[in-house]
Design a protein around this motif. Structure first.
Motif, PDB file in Angstrom:
ATOM      1  N   ALA A  80      19.962   5.732  -7.130  1.00  0.00           N
ATOM      2  CA  ALA A  80      18.777   5.428  -7.933  1.00  0.00           C
ATOM      3  C   ALA A  80      19.091   5.463  -9.423  1.00  0.00           C
ATOM      4  CB  ALA A  80      17.660   6.417  -7.600  1.00  0.00           C
ATOM      5  N   LEU A  81      19.868   6.454  -9.856  1.00  0.00           N
ATOM      6  CA  LEU A  81      20.213   6.564 -11.281  1.00  0.00           C
ATOM      7  C   LEU A  81      21.046   5.369 -11.742  1.00  0.00           C
ATOM      8  CD1 LEU A  81      21.101  10.374 -11.483  1.00  0.00           C
ATOM      9  CD2 LEU A  81      19.106   9.250 -12.501  1.00  0.00           C
ATOM     10  N   VAL A  82      22.088   5.061 -10.980  1.00  0.00           N
ATOM     11  CA  VAL A  82      22.997   3.974 -11.386  1.00  0.00           C
ATOM     12  C   VAL A  82      22.287   2.632 -11.303  1.00  0.00           C
ATOM     13  CG1 VAL A  82      25.134   2.779 -10.796  1.00  0.00           C
ATOM     14  CG2 VAL A  82      25.044   5.270 -10.725  1.00  0.00           C
ATOM     15  N   PHE A  83      21.534   2.418 -10.236  1.00  0.00           N
ATOM     16  CA  PHE A  83      20.845   1.142 -10.085  1.00  0.00           C
ATOM     17  C   PHE A  83      19.820   0.933 -11.205  1.00  0.00           C
ATOM     18  CE2 PHE A  83      17.271  -1.410  -8.690  1.00  0.00           C
ATOM     19  CZ  PHE A  83      17.898  -2.559  -8.221  1.00  0.00           C
ATOM     20  N   ASN A  84      19.001   1.932 -11.464  1.00  0.00           N
ATOM     21  CA  ASN A  84      17.963   1.779 -12.484  1.00  0.00           C
ATOM     22  C   ASN A  84      18.555   1.658 -13.879  1.00  0.00           C
ATOM     23  OD1 ASN A  84      15.450   1.775 -10.977  1.00  0.00           O
ATOM     24  ND2 ASN A  84      15.956   3.863 -10.405  1.00  0.00           N
ATOM     25  N   TRP A  85      19.675   2.330 -14.127  1.00  0.00           N
ATOM     26  CA  TRP A  85      20.374   2.149 -15.406  1.00  0.00           C
ATOM     27  C   TRP A  85      20.813   0.695 -15.554  1.00  0.00           C
ATOM     28  CZ3 TRP A  85      25.641   0.871 -15.984  1.00  0.00           C
ATOM     29  CH2 TRP A  85      26.106   0.867 -17.305  1.00  0.00           C
ATOM     30  N   GLY A  86      21.379   0.128 -14.504  1.00  0.00           N
ATOM     31  CA  GLY A  86      21.800  -1.267 -14.559  1.00  0.00           C
ATOM     32  C   GLY A  86      20.627  -2.217 -14.699  1.00  0.00           C
ATOM     33  N   ARG A  87      19.523  -1.913 -14.003  1.00  0.00           N
ATOM     34  CA  ARG A  87      18.346  -2.789 -14.089  1.00  0.00           C
ATOM     35  C   ARG A  87      17.740  -2.753 -15.482  1.00  0.00           C
ATOM     36  NH1 ARG A  87      13.138  -1.779 -13.881  1.00  0.00           N
ATOM     37  NH2 ARG A  87      13.501   0.389 -13.295  1.00  0.00           N
ATOM     38  N   VAL A  88      17.586  -1.564 -16.050  1.00  0.00           N
ATOM     39  CA  VAL A  88      16.990  -1.428 -17.383  1.00  0.00           C
ATOM     40  C   VAL A  88      17.839  -2.129 -18.435  1.00  0.00           C
ATOM     41  CG1 VAL A  88      16.439   0.233 -19.211  1.00  0.00           C
ATOM     42  CG2 VAL A  88      15.722   0.679 -16.853  1.00  0.00           C
ATOM     43  N   ASN A  89      19.160  -2.094 -18.261  1.00  0.00           N
ATOM     44  CA  ASN A  89      20.055  -2.714 -19.229  1.00  0.00           C
ATOM     45  C   ASN A  89      20.384  -4.170 -18.897  1.00  0.00           C
ATOM     46  OD1 ASN A  89      21.147  -0.534 -21.272  1.00  0.00           O
ATOM     47  ND2 ASN A  89      20.965   0.487 -19.286  1.00  0.00           N
ATOM     48  N   GLY A  90      19.704  -4.719 -17.894  1.00  0.00           N
ATOM     49  CA  GLY A  90      19.871  -6.127 -17.563  1.00  0.00           C
ATOM     50  C   GLY A  90      21.242  -6.505 -17.054  1.00  0.00           C
ATOM     51  N   LEU A  91      21.914  -5.608 -16.354  1.00  0.00           N
ATOM     52  CA  LEU A  91      23.258  -5.888 -15.863  1.00  0.00           C
ATOM     53  C   LEU A  91      23.216  -6.737 -14.595  1.00  0.00           C
ATOM     54  CD1 LEU A  91      25.018  -2.418 -16.284  1.00  0.00           C
ATOM     55  CD2 LEU A  91      24.930  -4.331 -17.889  1.00  0.00           C
ATOM     56  N   ARG A  92      24.128  -7.682 -14.510  1.00  0.00           N
ATOM     57  CA  ARG A  92      24.251  -8.463 -13.284  1.00  0.00           C
ATOM     58  C   ARG A  92      24.810  -7.608 -12.150  1.00  0.00           C
ATOM     59  NH1 ARG A  92      27.243 -13.931 -15.569  1.00  0.00           N
ATOM     60  NH2 ARG A  92      25.891 -14.281 -17.374  1.00  0.00           N
ATOM     61  N   SER A  93      25.487  -6.536 -12.514  1.00  0.00           N
ATOM     62  CA  SER A  93      26.179  -5.695 -11.536  1.00  0.00           C
ATOM     63  C   SER A  93      25.347  -4.508 -11.074  1.00  0.00           C
ATOM     64  CB  SER A  93      27.492  -5.179 -12.137  1.00  0.00           C
ATOM     65  OG  SER A  93      27.235  -4.438 -13.322  1.00  0.00           O
ATOM     66  N   ARG A  94      24.010  -4.599 -11.182  1.00  0.00           N
ATOM     67  CA  ARG A  94      23.178  -3.448 -10.798  1.00  0.00           C
ATOM     68  C   ARG A  94      23.379  -3.069  -9.331  1.00  0.00           C
ATOM     69  NH1 ARG A  94      17.842  -6.971 -12.002  1.00  0.00           N
ATOM     70  NH2 ARG A  94      19.237  -7.499 -13.709  1.00  0.00           N
ATOM     71  N   TYR A  95      23.591  -4.059  -8.474  1.00  0.00           N
ATOM     72  CA  TYR A  95      23.903  -3.772  -7.073  1.00  0.00           C
ATOM     73  C   TYR A  95      25.401  -3.526  -6.890  1.00  0.00           C
ATOM     74  CZ  TYR A  95      19.225  -5.620  -6.178  1.00  0.00           C
ATOM     75  OH  TYR A  95      17.866  -5.823  -6.187  1.00  0.00           O
ATOM     76  N   ALA A  96      26.200  -4.284  -7.591  1.00  0.00           N
ATOM     77  CA  ALA A  96      27.648  -4.167  -7.461  1.00  0.00           C
ATOM     78  C   ALA A  96      28.148  -2.790  -7.875  1.00  0.00           C
ATOM     79  CB  ALA A  96      28.332  -5.247  -8.301  1.00  0.00           C
ATOM     80  N   ASN A  97      27.490  -2.166  -8.841  1.00  0.00           N
ATOM     81  CA  ASN A  97      27.922  -0.843  -9.286  1.00  0.00           C
ATOM     82  C   ASN A  97      27.877   0.175  -8.153  1.00  0.00           C
ATOM     83  OD1 ASN A  97      28.427  -1.573 -11.954  1.00  0.00           O
ATOM     84  ND2 ASN A  97      26.312  -1.216 -12.577  1.00  0.00           N
ATOM     85  N   ILE A  98      26.873   0.059  -7.292  1.00  0.00           N
ATOM     86  CA  ILE A  98      26.763   0.978  -6.164  1.00  0.00           C
ATOM     87  C   ILE A  98      27.900   0.730  -5.171  1.00  0.00           C
ATOM     88  CG2 ILE A  98      25.251   1.854  -4.357  1.00  0.00           C
ATOM     89  CD1 ILE A  98      24.195   2.148  -7.242  1.00  0.00           C
ATOM     90  N   LEU A  99      28.174  -0.533  -4.907  1.00  0.00           N
ATOM     91  CA  LEU A  99      29.262  -0.858  -3.987  1.00  0.00           C
ATOM     92  C   LEU A  99      30.613  -0.467  -4.574  1.00  0.00           C
ATOM     93  CD1 LEU A  99      28.109  -4.339  -2.630  1.00  0.00           C
ATOM     94  CD2 LEU A  99      27.609  -2.049  -1.765  1.00  0.00           C
ATOM     95  N   LEU A 100      30.739  -0.545  -5.904  1.00  0.00           N
ATOM     96  CA  LEU A 100      31.965  -0.088  -6.560  1.00  0.00           C
ATOM     97  C   LEU A 100      32.167   1.409  -6.323  1.00  0.00           C
ATOM     98  CD1 LEU A 100      34.353  -0.490  -8.538  1.00  0.00           C
ATOM     99  CD2 LEU A 100      32.739   0.052 -10.393  1.00  0.00           C
ATOM    100  N   LEU A 101      31.113   2.191  -6.530  1.00  0.00           N
ATOM    101  CA  LEU A 101      31.208   3.633  -6.298  1.00  0.00           C
ATOM    102  C   LEU A 101      31.610   3.927  -4.852  1.00  0.00           C
ATOM    103  CD1 LEU A 101      28.087   5.063  -8.190  1.00  0.00           C
ATOM    104  CD2 LEU A 101      30.493   5.374  -8.792  1.00  0.00           C
TER     105      LEU A 101
END
Length: 246
Positions: A80-101
């Motif tokens: 939730a923290l990583v996804f929402n950080w990516g969403r708030v900052n408009g990152l294309r990788s908001r989902y990819a960041n979780i899969l990266l982890l």
């Protein structure tokens, strides 16, 4: 596969990502059971085993259950923290960041788990796999209109039964709120259950053959899915910070 974690969601992408993650959950769950006799995706079973252990005066098993539960919750919190950080900052990788982890975690785990001392290995396996399950289970709830839990077969089977009941229901003439079933959803849920089973077979057989290194290909799949959006965000960040030529 390279577009499965794109920020623009479609039914097709959501479905394919759910299928991949469910198969992965089946693999990891079986690895955990064959390695340390614990189903790390099954929080209902974990809590039930804690209750049994408490009655049987087995504090060690209660402690292991608490660790499993805490790490599963922590995985969901981190997602939730990583996804929402990516969403708030408009990152294309908001989902990819979780899969990266998850992918990096599985890569390190696959390479190092065999080297952990035998006395500590069960706790390490439970902690890592429960964290991973919580991470990916929370991710899949962020997409799609249907509530899918990639690690929760009980929920899938329940939903299959509910939908079959709707399909079999016969509405009377002029029903104000007709009951409508979704055969397509039944098919998807049945496929998810089948993939969890097949993933479990692959995970158990793979562990007996390769040991913990069986999760390294899982890490490779996750990193393959994630890398495109991560590279795009890194390129955007580099272009934004690049000094302009005069």
């Amino acid at each position: 596969m390279l577009n499965l974690c794109a920020p623009e969601r479609t039914v097709r992408r959501n479905t394919h990502l759910a299928l991949v993650l469910t198969a992965i959950a089946g693999i990891l769950n079986s690895v955990g059971f064959v390695a340390v006799a614990t189903y790390t995706s099954h929080m209902t079973g974990i809590v039930a085993s804690m209750a049994d252990a408490a009655v049987l005066h087995a504090p060690g098993l209660v402690g292991t259950g608490l660790l499993a539960l805490a790490m599963f919750i922590l995985g969901a919190v981190v997602c939730a923290l990583v996804f929402n950080w990516g969403r708030v900052n408009g990152l294309r990788s908001r989902y990819a960041n979780i899969l990266l982890l998850e992918g990096v975690g599985m890569l390190v785990f696959g390479l190092l788990a065999e080297h952990v001392r035998d006395a500590h290995r069960p706790l390490v396996v439970v902690a890592v796999l429960c964290f991973t399950m919580g991470l990916q289970n929370a991710l899949i709830t962020r997409i799609g209109a249907w509530p899918i839990r990639t690690t929760h077969v009980t929920g899938m089977v329940t939903d299959i039964g509910v939908e079959l009941g709707k399909i079999l229901y016969r509405n009377g003439p002029g029903a104000a709120a007709p009951v409508v079933g979704e055969p397509r959803r039944v098919g998807l849920l049945a496929l998810l259950v089948a993939l969890f089973f097949l993933g479990g077979v692959a995970g158990a057989a793979g562990y007996l053959w390769l040991g913990f290194e069986v999760v390294i290909p899982v890490a490779g799949v996750l990193l393959l899915i994630a890398h495109r959006r991560l590279i795009q965000d890194l390129q955007d960040a580099w272009l934004t910070r690049r000094p302009r030529r005069r």
